[in-house]
Design a protein around this motif. Structure first.
Motif, PDB file in Angstrom:
ATOM      1  N   UNK A 228       0.821  -1.199   0.000  1.00 34.93           N
ATOM      2  CA  UNK A 228       0.000   0.000   0.000  1.00 34.93           C
ATOM      3  C   UNK A 228       0.859   1.253   0.000  1.00 34.93           C
ATOM      4  N   UNK A 229       0.430   2.254  -0.722  1.00 42.93           N
ATOM      5  CA  UNK A 229       1.162   3.514  -0.744  1.00 42.93           C
ATOM      6  C   UNK A 229       2.447   3.474  -1.522  1.00 42.93           C
ATOM      7  N   UNK A 230       2.598   2.484  -2.398  1.00 43.92           N
ATOM      8  CA  UNK A 230       3.842   2.390  -3.156  1.00 43.92           C
ATOM      9  C   UNK A 230       4.025   3.579  -4.083  1.00 43.92           C
ATOM     10  N   UNK A 231       2.939   4.183  -4.499  1.00 48.21           N
ATOM     11  CA  UNK A 231       3.025   5.346  -5.372  1.00 48.21           C
ATOM     12  C   UNK A 231       3.150   6.637  -4.575  1.00 48.21           C
ATOM     13  N   UNK A 232       3.166   6.529  -3.257  1.00 47.19           N
ATOM     14  CA  UNK A 232       3.243   7.714  -2.405  1.00 47.19           C
ATOM     15  C   UNK A 232       4.667   8.278  -2.405  1.00 47.19           C
ATOM     16  N   UNK A 233       4.786   9.480  -1.915  1.00 42.88           N
ATOM     17  CA  UNK A 233       6.091  10.128  -1.849  1.00 42.88           C
ATOM     18  C   UNK A 233       6.991   9.437  -0.839  1.00 42.88           C
ATOM     19  N   UNK A 234       8.300   9.459  -1.093  1.00 45.69           N
ATOM     20  CA  UNK A 234       9.256   8.935  -0.129  1.00 45.69           C
ATOM     21  C   UNK A 234       9.444   9.962   0.980  1.00 45.69           C
ATOM     22  N   UNK A 235      10.161   9.580   2.018  1.00 43.83           N
ATOM     23  CA  UNK A 235      10.381  10.499   3.139  1.00 43.83           C
ATOM     24  C   UNK A 235      11.091  11.774   2.700  1.00 43.83           C
ATOM     25  N   UNK A 236      12.109  11.656   1.860  1.00 42.94           N
ATOM     26  CA  UNK A 236      12.829  12.861   1.443  1.00 42.94           C
ATOM     27  C   UNK A 236      12.003  13.700   0.476  1.00 42.94           C
ATOM     28  N   UNK A 237      11.085  13.080  -0.255  1.00 43.54           N
ATOM     29  CA  UNK A 237      10.207  13.848  -1.138  1.00 43.54           C
ATOM     30  C   UNK A 237       9.201  14.681  -0.339  1.00 43.54           C
ATOM     31  N   UNK A 238       8.945  14.308   0.888  1.00 47.74           N
ATOM     32  CA  UNK A 238       8.002  15.038   1.729  1.00 47.74           C
ATOM     33  C   UNK A 238       8.643  16.231   2.432  1.00 47.74           C
TER      34      UNK A 238
ATOM     35  N   UNK B 224       8.943  21.836   4.622  1.00 54.51           N
ATOM     36  CA  UNK B 224       8.869  21.598   6.056  1.00 54.51           C
ATOM     37  C   UNK B 224       9.665  22.657   6.818  1.00 54.51           C
ATOM     38  N   UNK B 225       9.119  23.136   7.930  1.00 62.09           N
ATOM     39  CA  UNK B 225       9.857  24.117   8.737  1.00 62.09           C
ATOM     40  C   UNK B 225      10.952  23.434   9.553  1.00 62.09           C
TER      41      UNK B 225
ATOM     42  N   UNK C 150      23.707  23.450  10.728  1.00 62.08           N
ATOM     43  CA  UNK C 150      22.880  22.374  11.277  1.00 62.08           C
ATOM     44  C   UNK C 150      21.482  22.910  11.551  1.00 62.08           C
ATOM     45  N   UNK C 151      20.476  22.086  11.279  1.00 58.90           N
ATOM     46  CA  UNK C 151      19.092  22.442  11.591  1.00 58.90           C
ATOM     47  C   UNK C 151      18.412  21.260  12.259  1.00 58.90           C
ATOM     48  N   UNK C 152      17.344  21.574  13.022  1.00 52.27           N
ATOM     49  CA  UNK C 152      16.500  20.522  13.610  1.00 52.27           C
ATOM     50  C   UNK C 152      15.245  20.448  12.756  1.00 52.27           C
ATOM     51  N   UNK C 153      15.006  19.250  12.212  1.00 53.94           N
ATOM     52  CA  UNK C 153      13.884  19.023  11.311  1.00 53.94           C
ATOM     53  C   UNK C 153      13.123  17.801  11.796  1.00 53.94           C
ATOM     54  N   UNK C 154      11.889  17.997  12.225  1.00 56.55           N
ATOM     55  CA  UNK C 154      11.059  16.901  12.750  1.00 56.55           C
ATOM     56  C   UNK C 154      11.771  16.117  13.848  1.00 56.55           C
ATOM     57  N   UNK C 155      12.495  16.816  14.721  1.00 57.68           N
ATOM     58  CA  UNK C 155      13.170  16.175  15.839  1.00 57.68           C
ATOM     59  C   UNK C 155      14.536  15.609  15.507  1.00 57.68           C
ATOM     60  N   UNK C 156      14.937  15.617  14.240  1.00 61.17           N
ATOM     61  CA  UNK C 156      16.247  15.104  13.840  1.00 61.17           C
ATOM     62  C   UNK C 156      17.160  16.263  13.472  1.00 61.17           C
ATOM     63  N   UNK C 157      18.462  16.053  13.667  1.00 58.95           N
ATOM     64  CA  UNK C 157      19.450  17.064  13.293  1.00 58.95           C
ATOM     65  C   UNK C 157      19.962  16.738  11.898  1.00 58.95           C
ATOM     66  N   UNK C 158      19.914  17.734  11.015  1.00 55.37           N
ATOM     67  CA  UNK C 158      20.358  17.578   9.629  1.00 55.37           C
ATOM     68  C   UNK C 158      21.460  18.584   9.346  1.00 55.37           C
TER      69      UNK C 158
ATOM     70  N   UNK D 255      12.887  27.055   6.082  1.00 56.12           N
ATOM     71  CA  UNK D 255      12.135  25.993   5.427  1.00 56.12           C
ATOM     72  C   UNK D 255      13.039  25.213   4.487  1.00 56.12           C
ATOM     73  N   UNK D 256      12.762  23.934   4.375  1.00 53.70           N
ATOM     74  CA  UNK D 256      13.525  23.081   3.468  1.00 53.70           C
ATOM     75  C   UNK D 256      13.091  23.397   2.037  1.00 53.70           C
ATOM     76  N   UNK D 257      14.057  23.689   1.192  1.00 58.14           N
ATOM     77  CA  UNK D 257      13.759  23.900  -0.226  1.00 58.14           C
ATOM     78  C   UNK D 257      13.923  22.596  -1.008  1.00 58.14           C
ATOM     79  N   UNK D 258      15.009  21.859  -0.712  1.00 61.17           N
ATOM     80  CA  UNK D 258      15.251  20.568  -1.371  1.00 61.17           C
ATOM     81  C   UNK D 258      16.229  19.765  -0.518  1.00 61.17           C
ATOM     82  N   UNK D 259      16.378  18.509  -0.871  1.00 62.06           N
ATOM     83  CA  UNK D 259      17.299  17.615  -0.177  1.00 62.06           C
ATOM     84  C   UNK D 259      18.363  17.191  -1.175  1.00 62.06           C
ATOM     85  N   UNK D 260      19.622  17.313  -0.769  1.00 55.41           N
ATOM     86  CA  UNK D 260      20.750  16.865  -1.586  1.00 55.41           C
ATOM     87  C   UNK D 260      21.560  15.882  -0.753  1.00 55.41           C
TER      88      UNK D 260
END
Length: 160
Positions: free
Chosen positions: A83-93, A97-98, A111-119, A136-141
């Protein structure tokens, strides 16, 4: 006993189909389900022809083989897709995100805190963001988020 099976072939095929169905529930491989479908077709054939055992066995084999090679692979692909195989992946979401700056973010590092994780993060256009600023996150690389002060994906309203 053999006389009963020959005169009530449809019932014997239904019993076989039921037993194959029980085995399928235990194995969950869809192989015995296909064989059970062949047995149901043979039961129907027995009810129509009235006990031609050779024809019933041929019906069982043909239908079971068709189900095994035509239907089973498609069903397995669909089941493994889940189920949800066509859904977005975690990084696509993540875009839109703030997050909060933990260590000053520049064009090279931060460094930023994003959904409780440090990125690890870097800014879009060389802007320097101080600690505790909301961005806000613009994209993930890779494992780095590229951030901006504008939300690239507004959350309010209906999106097309």
């Amino acid at each position: 006993m053999l006389d009963w099976v020959l005169t009530n072939g449809w019932a014997a095929w239904l019993i076989i189909a039921l037993l194959l169905g029980v085995i399928e529930v235990l194995t969950l491989d869809l192989t015995f389900l296909m064989l059970s479908g062949g047995a149901l077709a043979a039961a129907a054939q027995s009810g129509v022809t009235g006990g031609n055992v050779v024809l019933e066995v041929i019906t069982f084999v043909v239908v079971a083989v068709l189900l095994l090679f035509a239907l089973r692979p498609r069903l397995l692909r669909r089941l493994h897709r889940g189920p949800g195989a066509d859904a977005l992946s975690n990084t696509d979401r993540l875009p839109g995100q703030p997050c909060v700056v933990l260590e000053q973010v520049s064009e090279q590092t931060g460094l930023v805190r994003l959904d409780g994780d440090v990125w690890t993060a870097r800014s879009v256009s060389g802007t320097v963001y101080p600690v505790d600023q909301a961005v806000f996150v613009q994209r993930v690389e890779g494992a780095t988020v590229v951030v901006t002060h504008n939300n690239p994906r507004p959350t309010g309203g209906v999106q097309n």
